[in-house]
Design an enzyme around this catalytic site. Structure first.
Site, PDB file in Angstrom:
ATOM      1  N   ARG A  94       0.849  -1.194   0.000  1.00  0.00           N
ATOM      2  CA  ARG A  94       0.000   0.000   0.000  1.00  0.00           C
ATOM      3  C   ARG A  94       0.883   1.242   0.000  1.00  0.00           C
ATOM      4  NH1 ARG A  94      -4.678   2.195  -1.507  1.00  0.00           N
ATOM      5  NH2 ARG A  94      -6.025   2.986   0.157  1.00  0.00           N
ATOM      6  N   THR A 367      -9.290   0.362 -10.270  1.00  0.00           N
ATOM      7  CA  THR A 367      -8.311  -0.522  -9.686  1.00  0.00           C
ATOM      8  C   THR A 367      -8.315  -1.727 -10.599  1.00  0.00           C
ATOM      9  OG1 THR A 367      -8.821   0.349  -7.492  1.00  0.00           O
ATOM     10  CG2 THR A 367      -7.842  -1.818  -7.528  1.00  0.00           C
ATOM     11  N   VAL A 386      -4.132   2.717  -8.700  1.00  0.00           N
ATOM     12  CA  VAL A 386      -3.650   4.093  -8.567  1.00  0.00           C
ATOM     13  C   VAL A 386      -4.790   4.971  -8.042  1.00  0.00           C
ATOM     14  CG1 VAL A 386      -1.782   4.020 -10.267  1.00  0.00           C
ATOM     15  CG2 VAL A 386      -4.134   4.525 -11.031  1.00  0.00           C
ATOM     16  N   GLU A 406      -3.805   8.249  -3.901  1.00  0.00           N
ATOM     17  CA  GLU A 406      -4.282   7.513  -2.741  1.00  0.00           C
ATOM     18  C   GLU A 406      -4.396   8.349  -1.466  1.00  0.00           C
ATOM     19  OE1 GLU A 406      -5.618   4.781  -2.744  1.00  0.00           O
ATOM     20  OE2 GLU A 406      -4.914   3.711  -4.513  1.00  0.00           O
ATOM     21  N   ASP A 409      -7.691   8.469   0.086  1.00  0.00           N
ATOM     22  CA  ASP A 409      -8.236   7.351   0.857  1.00  0.00           C
ATOM     23  C   ASP A 409      -8.080   7.553   2.359  1.00  0.00           C
ATOM     24  OD1 ASP A 409      -9.278   5.958  -1.216  1.00  0.00           O
ATOM     25  OD2 ASP A 409      -7.881   4.303  -1.175  1.00  0.00           O
ATOM     26  N   SER A 438      -7.779   0.777   2.869  1.00  0.00           N
ATOM     27  CA  SER A 438      -8.159   0.365   1.520  1.00  0.00           C
ATOM     28  C   SER A 438      -9.349  -0.573   1.581  1.00  0.00           C
ATOM     29  CB  SER A 438      -6.981  -0.358   0.851  1.00  0.00           C
ATOM     30  OG  SER A 438      -7.380  -0.968  -0.366  1.00  0.00           O
ATOM     31  N   SER A 439     -10.051  -0.684   0.467  1.00  0.00           N
ATOM     32  CA  SER A 439     -11.133  -1.666   0.348  1.00  0.00           C
ATOM     33  C   SER A 439     -10.712  -2.898  -0.439  1.00  0.00           C
ATOM     34  CB  SER A 439     -12.352  -1.027  -0.338  1.00  0.00           C
ATOM     35  OG  SER A 439     -12.892   0.013   0.446  1.00  0.00           O
TER      36      SER A 439
END
EC number: 2.3.2.2
Length: 557
Positions: A94, A367, A386, A406, A409, A438-439
């Protein structure tokens, strides 16, 4: 005492996991978002590589042919199962917040979140992790040197390829932002406009970058001459990266989230992914119902209520595990799920604002994912990104890749939704060297007779798509069917069920509304799921690549 009991139960589940290390499928299956990437994986398998070498090849090839979705300027989670010793691990690549990160940089003069700064331009970019992951995976799990596993991607970048309609569509959506940056516009907007289909994109700078990584490994990207060029380029356009930021970046090996569902072991992504914990919560809740006997609207209602509760906990508790203490054992405990299940009315929606505990006052759409099973039974589920299409729309001249966006996020301002409508608090606040929540939810499901490798892009909807894919697999759907199924989604806030066109009939919509649900139909489909499975009784391997994509390909050979 209750916490100790839950922890003990989690440990018992881990110790009870089935092991199938001696079994081999004899063939390989790869499903990815692009035919050229799937072929790159098989090319490396043909050189004598294993699933992990193939993952390097597929990941790097996607970085070339799907720049709108992922790239070496972004990050990834690689979930690995090594058959030789049964090792299961997630490589956390990540992105990391720069050392100079300050949430105030993303606010306007009135103290409100400036969305343009959080998603466009250099301040939107975290320190990339994908290059480090490719090197780490090759050195610790692969059989081949990087010069071989990166060769297909280098060739694609140098010789060029024709971007598909999906890539050009997203380029059109982001063209105005891309036009702001000389490096990005020179690469993606020839003659200052979006090219037509059939245009060949050649990227010699990216080929050179990949060659440096293949030759010098981690140090080639994160230190020395290349790192200096990258940092100088980011600073020149207003970014805040430093050489120390790049030098600090390391891949983290994380223990996966592991739990049982209907006699199967589910292995999935731990924090800083929120996906695995949320998936465990949802499946643990649903395990209390006999879904084989519950169909239609009643089943949809129960699944939505499970989604609602898991996303509430995502907002409150989850963040970077190196900085935030999280009650993981409690959240994934069947006992906790039983309490959540008891709060679900079988015929009425639970208003999200009535759920206790959410700290609202103090509070990636593009993604890509690929799935691999090799001939020995090694598994890879990888999701890389990205963030938004074409990331931050910035290319440092001479590098050939887009920077991610990111930083969006993070919960850049407490309680204010990000680009996907997700909210959060201090657990996911921006801090120097933190990794944003993140998911992404790369997942294995392993039972006595069969194995599923699954994942998808889709921003905040990733977790629910993986959930629905797993439920469909248990219902008997083959990989191609489960990745093509219509989808629905609830993420606690906003309090609506998002649906794809024609997901429900008019009568089903009416029934859900009578239960108290609000429905919102999107104009476009979402996600680009890629899954493979292996039936160990018959020996059959199958793959499925989402037909919502244009170039996705699943191959077995």
């Amino acid at each position: 005492m209750m916490q100790l009991r839950r922890y003990f139960l989690a440990c018992v589940l881990v110790l009870a996991l089935p092991v199938h290390a001696a079994e081999k499928p004899g063939k390989a299956a790869i499903a990815s978002a692009h035919k050229l990437a799937t072929e790159a994986g098989f090319e490396v398998l043909g050189m004598g590589g294993n699933a992990f070498d193939a993952a390097v090849a597929v990941s790097a090839a996607l970085s070339v042919v799907e720049p709108q979705s992922s790239g070496i300027g972004g990050g990834a989670f690689f979930l690995l199962h090594r058959v030789s010793d049964g090792r299961q691990v997630m490589l956390d690549a990540r992105e990391m917040a720069p050392g100079a990160t300050d949430a105030r940089q993303y606010l306007d003069a009135k103290g409100e979140l400036d969305r343009d700064k959080s998603v466009n331009g250099p301040l939107a970019a975290g320190i990339p992790g994908e290059p480090a992951a490719l090197v780490w995976m090759a050195e610790h799990y692969g059989k081949l040197p990087l010069k071989k596993s990166l060769a297909p991607a280098i060739r694609l970048a140098r010789n060029g390829f024709a971007p598909d309609a999906r890539s050009l569509m997203f380029l059109g959506l982001r063209k105005d932002v891309i036009a702001r940056d000389p490096g990005a516009s020179a690469l993606f907007l020839p003659k200052g406009t979006v090219p037509v289909q059939g245009w060949v994109l050649k990227n010699p700078d990216l080929a050179k970058t990949l060659e440096i990584i293949a030759d010098k490994g981690h140090a080639g990207f994160y230190s020395g001459e290349y790192a200096t060029k990258l940092v100088d380029g980011v600073k020149k356009i207003g970014g805040n990266w430093s050489l120390d930021d790049l030098a600090r970046y390391q891949v983290k090996e994380r223990e996966p989230i592991v739990f049982q569902y209907r006699g199967h072991q589910v292995v999935t992504a731990p924090p800083p992914s929120s996906g695995g914990i949320a998936l465990a919560e949802m499946l643990n809740i649903l395990q209390g119902y006999d879904l084989s006997k519950i169909r239609g609207v009643e089943r949809t209602h129960l699944v939505v209520e499970a989604m609602r509760r898991a996303y509430r906990d995502r907002a409150e508790y989850l963040g970077d595990p190196d900085f935030v203490k999280m009650p993981v054992a409690e959240l994934i405990s069947p006992l906790y799920a039983a309490g959540l299940r008891a709060s679900i009315h079988p015929k009425k929606a639970t208003p999200s604002d009535s759920l206790p505990g959410f700290m609202a006052p103090a509070q990636g759409t593009d993604t890509t994912h690929f799935s691999i099973i090799d001939a020995d039974g090694n598994l890879v589920a990888a999701t890389q990104t990205v963030n938004l299409p074409y990331g931050a729309a910035v290319v440092v001249p001479g590098t050939g890749f887009l920077l991610n966006n990111e930083m969006d996020d993070f919960a850049l301002k407490a309680g204010v939704p990000n680009a996907y409508g997700l909210v959060g608090g201090d657990a996911n606040a921006p801090r120097p060297y933190r990794r944003p929540l993140s998911s992404m939810t790369p997942t294995f499901v392993v039972g006595p007779e069969r194995t599923l490798v699954i994942g998808t892009p889709g921003g905040s909807r990733i977790i629910t798509m993986v959930l629905e894919g797993i439920l469909a697999w248990f219902d008997g759907d083959a990989p191609q069917k489960l990745v093509d199924n219509k989808r629905y989604h609830h993420q606690f806030l906003p309090d609506v069920i998002s649906i794809e066109k024609d997901t429900f009939s008019l009568d089903e919509r009416k029934q859900l509304q009578q239960m108290g649900h609000t429905l919102s139909e999107g104009e476009r489909p979402w996600g680009f799921m890629n899954a493979v499975d292996w039936n160990r009784q018959s020996g059959e391997l199958r793959g499925g690549s989402d037909s919502r994509g244009v170039s996705g390909t699943a191959l077995v050979k």
